[in-house]
Design an enzyme around this catalytic site. Structure first.
Site, PDB file in Angstrom:
ATOM      1  N   LYS A 120       0.841  -1.200   0.000  1.00  0.00           N
ATOM      2  CA  LYS A 120       0.000   0.000   0.000  1.00  0.00           C
ATOM      3  C   LYS A 120       0.880   1.256   0.000  1.00  0.00           C
ATOM      4  O   LYS A 120       1.755   1.417   0.848  1.00  0.00           O
ATOM      5  CB  LYS A 120      -0.915  -0.002   1.221  1.00  0.00           C
ATOM      6  CG  LYS A 120      -1.870   1.189   1.281  1.00  0.00           C
ATOM      7  CD  LYS A 120      -2.791   1.111   2.486  1.00  0.00           C
ATOM      8  CE  LYS A 120      -3.899   0.109   2.278  1.00  0.00           C
ATOM      9  NZ  LYS A 120      -4.927   0.216   3.356  1.00  0.00           N
ATOM     10  N   VAL A 121       0.639   2.131  -0.959  1.00  0.00           N
ATOM     11  CA  VAL A 121       1.393   3.385  -1.086  1.00  0.00           C
ATOM     12  C   VAL A 121       0.390   4.517  -1.341  1.00  0.00           C
ATOM     13  O   VAL A 121      -0.492   4.377  -2.186  1.00  0.00           O
ATOM     14  CB  VAL A 121       2.405   3.329  -2.246  1.00  0.00           C
ATOM     15  CG1 VAL A 121       3.193   4.640  -2.338  1.00  0.00           C
ATOM     16  CG2 VAL A 121       3.344   2.138  -2.091  1.00  0.00           C
TER      17      VAL A 121
END
Length: 540
Positions: A6-7
């Site tokens: 997740k970014v």
């Protein structure tokens, strides 16, 4: 493809997203609120496909947060003096999402992307996040029903999912409905003073701050645990090994070279070459008990309070061997606690032992714990039948005075169901009886007699961390003890480790286990005496 990093879709995050994707690392891009956010993310994905060595293996989702937009916008609409504002409430988030999906179709369903489709590449799917309604005046399934479409994912909160299963309506491909009307809604919102670009940027900044605070909290928690371990949260052990010292150090070094610690935690069956691999896999559940058994605490503590409240004075474990070892140690070490029932352990069928327990209790105010891993052990089942009749003889309904601790699916579990025992606690089948102190076999009696089981598990977790796979064997207290025991067995050394007083429970467990193994510590059990006498006379 189901494991994604997740970014956030921040200006700083976009280059990282493109780099990760180009290295064939799947990414879930989060904290996206606007069409501008989506455009930057989609272009990063398309650019990464051009740099990827295996575009057909790449997976990614672009997460659009939905309800947070209406929450922020509707507050401004409520405060607006423009008469047109109220008609826009609860509509901007869906309109925004539909416009973003229209852009998705332009990018991934047109001829330009077909070049990548022929190479096996997949579209970067849209993920609808934050799809529970926050405004009670809106339908609780609104954001789910209105954003159904191909190549989308909806991370529906449990309460919203339950509502949708109960009364949700699936009308088909709703995300593509009324896109021109959606664009018009966004235009009208701007006309009444809603600056959606500013709002969505603020939401992203708030989201990053929340993520950063959560991450900082996680790091602080890890640092606290690390310092506790390094500061000696476990009691230090002083060794006096005598002639066994050299063999112990050689054993430790050989285990270090063979990566025994890591292999143990992985359940590597080759550590026990004489055992069948499935047998090894079925006997290592104790390694995870300090973490796993915390989930059972609410049930255990609630039941213990019920037993305490009904005036129970004694808890009697009816067991044998592994099922009674830990309760006996807990009884000896912790003793009775004020306001809780006293714990007694009956694991001898000698009449004197049974009479002694019976003389100490009022059966009408006693809870009997029938404890057997296999559910077929003769002794505890015999104890059960005896005390069941004792209760009937004094006019007491026996079923409320009995609980069972056993593995799932055993004859004892069925017996408890048929006779309507007060409760049945099911233990883990992957833990052997003599390793069961932190399973239901040990924790049920411990909780009932007032042992501080949450702290007990916390300290077990501390020791577990001290024995983690990453800890070198020379620093691993469990493996050092194992090496000492193995070398002592081979050299017949008589030296013993000197333990601090707080660690004395271990010596109690060892002493009890030795007595059980040699038929001692029975109050006049004739068969046990014969076994002990035979060994003393040289008979094996």
């Amino acid at each position: 493809p189901n494991l994604l990093i997740k970014v956030p879709a921040t200006p700083e995050g976009i280059p990282a997203i493109q780099q990760l994707l180009s290295e064939n690392i799947n990414v879930n891009i989060t904290l996206m609120f606007s069409l501008a956010h989506y455009e930057a993310v989609a272009q990063a994905y398309l650019a990464a496909l051009g740099r990827s060595s295996a575009p057909s293996q790449l997976g990614s989702v672009a997460s659009i947060f939905v309800s947070r937009i209406d929450t922020a916008v509707d507050k401004l609409l409520d405060a607006s003096t423009d008469p047109r504002a109220k008609a826009l409430k609860g509509k901007i988030a869906i309109a925004n999402s539909r416009v973003i999906y229209a852009r998705f179709q332009e990018l991934f369903e047109g001829s330009a992307f077909s070049v990548w489709t022929k190479q096996g590449a997949r579209p970067q799917r849209l993920l609808w996040a934050s799809t529970s309604t926050k405004d009670p005046s809106l339908r609780d399934t609104l954001y789910v029903e209105e954003l159904v479409g191909p190549e989308t994912v909806d991370t529906i909160p449990p309460a919203t999912l339950a509502a949708f299963e109960d009364h949700g309506v699936v009308r088909g491909n709703t995300v593509t409905e009324g896109v021109p009307e959606a664009r018009d809604l966004l235009k009208r919102a701007k006309e009444v003073g809603i600056d959606l670009a500013r709002i969505t940027e603020a939401l992203q900044i708030e989201g990053v701050a929340a993520f950063a605070a959560s991450y900082a909290q996680l790091l602080a928690s890890l640092d606290t645990r690390k310092k506790a371990i390094l500061a000696g949260a476990i009691d230090p052990t002083a060794w006096s090994l005598g002639p066994a010292a050299k063999s112990v150090e050689l054993r430790i070094q050989s285990w270090q070279d063979a990566h025994v610690g890591d292999r143990l935690w992985r359940g590597d069956p080759t550590l026990w070459p004489a055992a069948a691999a499935p047998d090894v896999a079925d006997r290592l559940g104790w390694l995870r008990l300090p973490e796993m058994m915390r989930d059972a605490l609410p049930e255990l503590l609630k039941f213990a309070e019920e037993v305490r409240a009904d005036g129970t004075r004694h808890v009697v474990v009816l067991g044998m061997g592994g099922s009674s070892l830990a309760p006996d140690v807990f009884r000896r070490i912790f003793g009775p606690r004020g306001g809780y029932p006293e714990l007694l352990v009956l694991d001898s069928t000698h009449p004197d032992a049974i009479r002694e327990v019976q003389g100490l209790i009022d059966p009408r105010r006693t809870l009997f714990v029938v404890s057997s891993k296999s559910g077929t052990t003769t002794e505890p089942l015999s104890f059960h039948r005896y005390f069941w009749e004792v209760l009937r003889a004094v006019g007491e309904a026996p079923e409320r005075r009995f609980i069972a601790v056993t593995d799932p699916g055993t004859p004892l579990e069925k017996l408890a169901q048929d006779l309507k025992f007060r409760a049945t606690f099911r233990a883990l089948p992957t833990v052997g009886g003599r390793y069961s102190a932190l399973t239901m076999f040990g924790l049920v009696p411990a909780t009932l007699c007032g042992v501080d089981v949450p702290t007990l598990l916390d300290r077990a977790r501390t020791m577990s961390a001290a024995c983690a796979p990453s800890v070198p064997v020379p620093e691993n207290p469990a493996l050092r003890l194992g090496a000492r025991s193995e070398s002592s067995r081979r050299t017949a050394a008589t030296s013993s480790p000197s333990m601090p007083r707080r660690a004395s429970p271990r010596s109690g467990l060892d002493r009890t286990a030795r007595r059980r193994e040699h038929g001692e510590d029975r109050q006049g059990d004739c068969s046990d005496r014969r076994r002990t006498d035979a060994r003393a006379g040289g008979v094996r």
